[in-house]
Scaffold this active site. Structure first.
Site, PDB file in Angstrom:
ATOM      1  N   HIS A  29       1.909 -23.271 -18.811  1.00 41.42           N
ATOM      2  CA  HIS A  29       1.050 -22.441 -19.648  1.00 41.42           C
ATOM      3  C   HIS A  29       0.607 -23.236 -20.882  1.00 41.42           C
ATOM      4  CE1 HIS A  29       3.612 -19.783 -17.283  1.00 41.42           C
ATOM      5  NE2 HIS A  29       2.734 -18.807 -17.470  1.00 41.42           N
ATOM      6  N   HIS A 264      -4.352 -19.767 -20.032  1.00 39.15           N
ATOM      7  CA  HIS A 264      -3.037 -19.162 -20.265  1.00 39.15           C
ATOM      8  C   HIS A 264      -1.975 -19.679 -19.308  1.00 39.15           C
ATOM      9  CE1 HIS A 264       0.243 -16.282 -20.430  1.00 39.15           C
ATOM     10  NE2 HIS A 264      -0.290 -15.709 -21.493  1.00 39.15           N
ATOM     11  N   GLU A 411      19.841   0.922 -25.041  1.00 35.13           N
ATOM     12  CA  GLU A 411      20.878   0.105 -24.419  1.00 35.13           C
ATOM     13  C   GLU A 411      20.480  -1.359 -24.281  1.00 35.13           C
ATOM     14  OE1 GLU A 411      21.395   4.358 -23.160  1.00 35.13           O
ATOM     15  OE2 GLU A 411      19.692   2.959 -23.223  1.00 35.13           O
ATOM     16  N   HIS A 473      23.635  11.084 -14.045  1.00 32.77           N
ATOM     17  CA  HIS A 473      24.640  10.448 -14.889  1.00 32.77           C
ATOM     18  C   HIS A 473      25.835   9.918 -14.099  1.00 32.77           C
ATOM     19  CE1 HIS A 473      22.223  12.098 -18.032  1.00 32.77           C
ATOM     20  NE2 HIS A 473      23.062  11.756 -18.982  1.00 32.77           N
TER      21      HIS A 473
END
Length: 672
Positions: A29, A264, A411, A473
């Site tokens: 890149h 890019h 998290e 859960h």
């Protein structure tokens, strides 16, 4: 202050080297690297403080790169510092090269973090900033006075993790962060305006950041912004640098190749590359050259740094003489060695949940490991990391004397920031949440494994026995996922991650001890929500250090082996009582860590699981979790569906995790 013409020449030198690395590799890149060259040149030649003689100096500034695909920019700039040779730049993206496609942590060469997955690199930097503030509160400003510089791109700002980092860094007032946002409005497949139109400056200001917007290709504006950022006393700073993708690039016809998506993610190619190198002042036939004037610029900076560092080290020596105990602490904390922990006073509550046993261990650690930071994603009273919190206080803006990091509901951000704390050095991080939410953290677990970061992941509520909360859960497939990584070796031949699922409170103590002793890889502790009956009296829990071992009460001669980890071991014990009434002789094996067990000698493995044995495995996860241990001569009873919402004892009955079903399954196995 260096002459602007010289600074532009040095930036162009970086552009030439970066474009040439990609061209020679025919992969990479170039565009972003060319656009960011001005910033990294100003930073490295005028601001970044490091010791040219000792790259591991604790007092150095840190530079964290988020967009790892811009590695050619970093390698080129580090080559100007003397950290990479021209021949190493020419080996970009090749086998066994120190210049891989995305940078891999190598502090000796000035690379503080492995980067690639966008967003994580700047989270590492923010974690390092917390570590610096934490250590400053304990050791003093004399030795902790450095700056955490971060480089982020449009992609990193778009990644969801940026919201967590922005919120936390602003809330904690991490004034030691200076983050440069390379805003070039181009990403891999489109212009940024197609996917984002928010006011990024306003967003960061709302989070409490000091924000400046500049021409990111103007050395004078970059310098002025960095000087102002260094003076900011209370807030992290974001410098939005409007840069030009592929700055200086020309097409084959000589027209501008700037602001073009084509620069890019691919080499400039052919005449476009040749025209570009000539336009930037290089020789296409010999592009891998550091200009004499640029060599002199960086030699001048090296001499300046020697003087700066000498003064700092004199001050550090005076500090050490005045504070010998703190100096000794600092040496120990930055040594990378495991802390000394005395577990002898710990008495676990019998038949308790292993998350509660973990809380008791964390209480000991909070008292005995003063450089440990524990974190939780808004679950400390449920994942029982509050065992640590009760012995300290939360880290807050203007008060880094605490040792508990309240990450909020984020998290992945929490995990990455804790990794960054370790990357800074001097800190041992741990973080907790429910095991099902480890899914949010998997990218961070993988990066921790790649960098050999000995973070401690505390995952509770380990199975369908979460119960009434239901299948959203209740982890089912999560243990199989992390056990797969446990089988993966890193480049040093070590397990990528060490995984423990203890069978009761006493095994939890041994597993925590092993986690704290492991300073080479991440450790995962998988813990129960519900109470678990202790293993048979006389069990030698120290044998858990071998990954798998025989539980007390097992028959010396046996007809079958019953094998499990975690709470299922006690279910096996209860089932064994029923089977023994039929005269069936049994060996019960607890396997808290298959990875450790596989690392034992073949003789030990054979002594625990002799070839040809009938083996029955019980797991609250997918059967594949244990199939590698059970083998073709046995069977595994596990989950083949997601969980359900009901009290966990009802689920045990409905799903077959009972002594009666163990009896039934083993009888069936022996009848085959």
């Amino acid at each position: 202050m260096n002459d602007k013409k010289l600074m532009n020449l040095a930036a162009d030198n970086i552009r030439i080297l970066a474009a040439s690395m990609v061209e020679k590799a025919n992969s990479g890149h170039p565009g972003g690297a060319m656009g960011g060259a001005d910033f990294i040149n100003v930073l490295f030649s005028e601001f970044l403080v490091y010791d040219p003689e000792n790259p591991f100096w604790e007092g150095r500034d840190r530079f964290f790169l988020d967009p790892g695909h811009m590695s050619p920019m970093l390698y080129a700039a580090l080559a100007l510092q003397g950290k990479f040779t021209i021949s190493e730049l020419q080996q970009f993206r090749q086998w066994d090269s120190p210049t891989p496609g995305h940078p891999e942590r190598d502090v000796a060469r000035g690379i503080e973090n492995t980067s690639g997955p966008l967003g994580q690199g700047h989270a590492f930097g923010a974690g390092a900033a917390i570590a610096e503030k934490f250590l400053e509160a304990r050791l003093g400003k004399e030795v902790m006075q450095h700056t955490i510089y971060i480089y982020i791109s449009d992609g990193g700002v778009q990644e969801e993790i940026s919201q967590g980092v922005g919120r936390i860094a602003g809330n904690l007032g991490l004034s030691n962060i200076v983050m440069f946002y390379d805003s070039n409005d181009i990403q891999l497949s489109t212009e940024c305006g197609v996917v984002m139109n928010e006011d990024t400056a306003a967003k960061y200001k709302a989070w409490g950041w000091n924000v400046m917007t500049i021409d990111g290709n103007n050395a004078d504006e970059i310098r002025d912004a960095l000087n102002k950022a260094k003076q900011e006393p209370q807030r992290p700073t974001l410098i939005i640098g409007n840069t030009v993708m592929g700055k200086g690039a020309l097409k084959a016809d000589g027209s501008s190749f700037e602001h073009n998506i084509g620069t890019h993610g691919a080499p400039l190619g052919g005449d476009a590359y040749i025209n570009t190198i000539r336009h930037l002042g290089g020789n296409p036939d010999d592009p891998f050259v550091i200009f004499l004037e640029v060599q002199e610029l960086y030699a001048k900076r090296r001499n300046q740094l020697k003087e700066i560092v000498a003064k700092r080290k004199t001050a550090e020596a005076e500090w050490a003489k005045a504070h010998p105990e703190k100096a000794q602490q600092m040496t120990e904390w930055f040594s990378g060695k495991a802390p000394k922990v005395d577990w002898s006073a710990l008495v676990q509550k019998e038949d308790a949940a292993t998350r509660a046993a973990s809380a008791a261990c964390l209480s000991i650690l909070a008292e005995q490991v003063p450089n440990m930071i524990c974190a939780s994603a808004d679950l400390s009273n449920s994942d029982k990391t509050d065992g640590f919190l009760k012995r300290t206080r939360s880290i807050m803006a203007e008060d880094f004397g605490g040792a508990f990091f309240q990450a909020g509901v984020s998290e992945l951000t929490m995990a990455c920031m804790c990794i960054g704390m370790y990357l800074h050095g001097g800190v041992i991080p741990a973080c907790g949440t429910f095991f099902v939410f480890s899914d949010y953290m998997k990218p961070a677990v993988r990066m921790a494994a790649l960098m050999r970061v000995p973070i401690k992941f505390i995952w509770t509520h380990d199975a369908f026995r979460v119960g009434e909360d239901g299948p959203t859960h209740e982890p089912v497939e999560q243990e199989a996922q992390i056990r797969l990584m446990e089988k993966l070796k890193n480049h040093h031949g070590e397990d990528s991650v060490r995984v423990f699922r203890p069978a009761d409170v006493n095994e939890t103590t041994v597993c925590w001890a092993m986690a704290m002793e492991n300073m080479d890889t991440p450790t995962a502790l998988i813990l129960s929500r519900q109470n678990i009956k202790n293993l048979a009296t006389g069990t030698n829990y120290e044998q858990a250090r071998k990954g798998a071992y025989i539980v007390a009460g097992s028959d010396e001669q046996f007809d079958a082996i019953l094998l499990a980890s975690g709470s299922e071991v006690s279910t096996l014990e209860a089932g064994a009582e029923l089977l023994r009434k039929d005269g069936i002789r049994l060996r019960i094996v607890s396997v808290p860590s298959e990875g450790l067990f596989r690392n034992q000698s073949k003789e030990y493995q054979e002594s625990i699981l002799p070839k040809g044995s009938k083996i029955f495995g019980l797991t609250a996860g997918l059967p594949v979790t244990l199939e590698g241990l059970v083998g073709s001569n046995g069977s595994v009873f596990g989950m083949n569906s997601f969980g359900f919402s009901a009290p966990y004892k009802v689920l045990d009955e409905q799903l077959g995790f009972t002594p009666q079903n163990v009896y039934k399954q083993v009888k069936s196995l022996l009848a085959e």
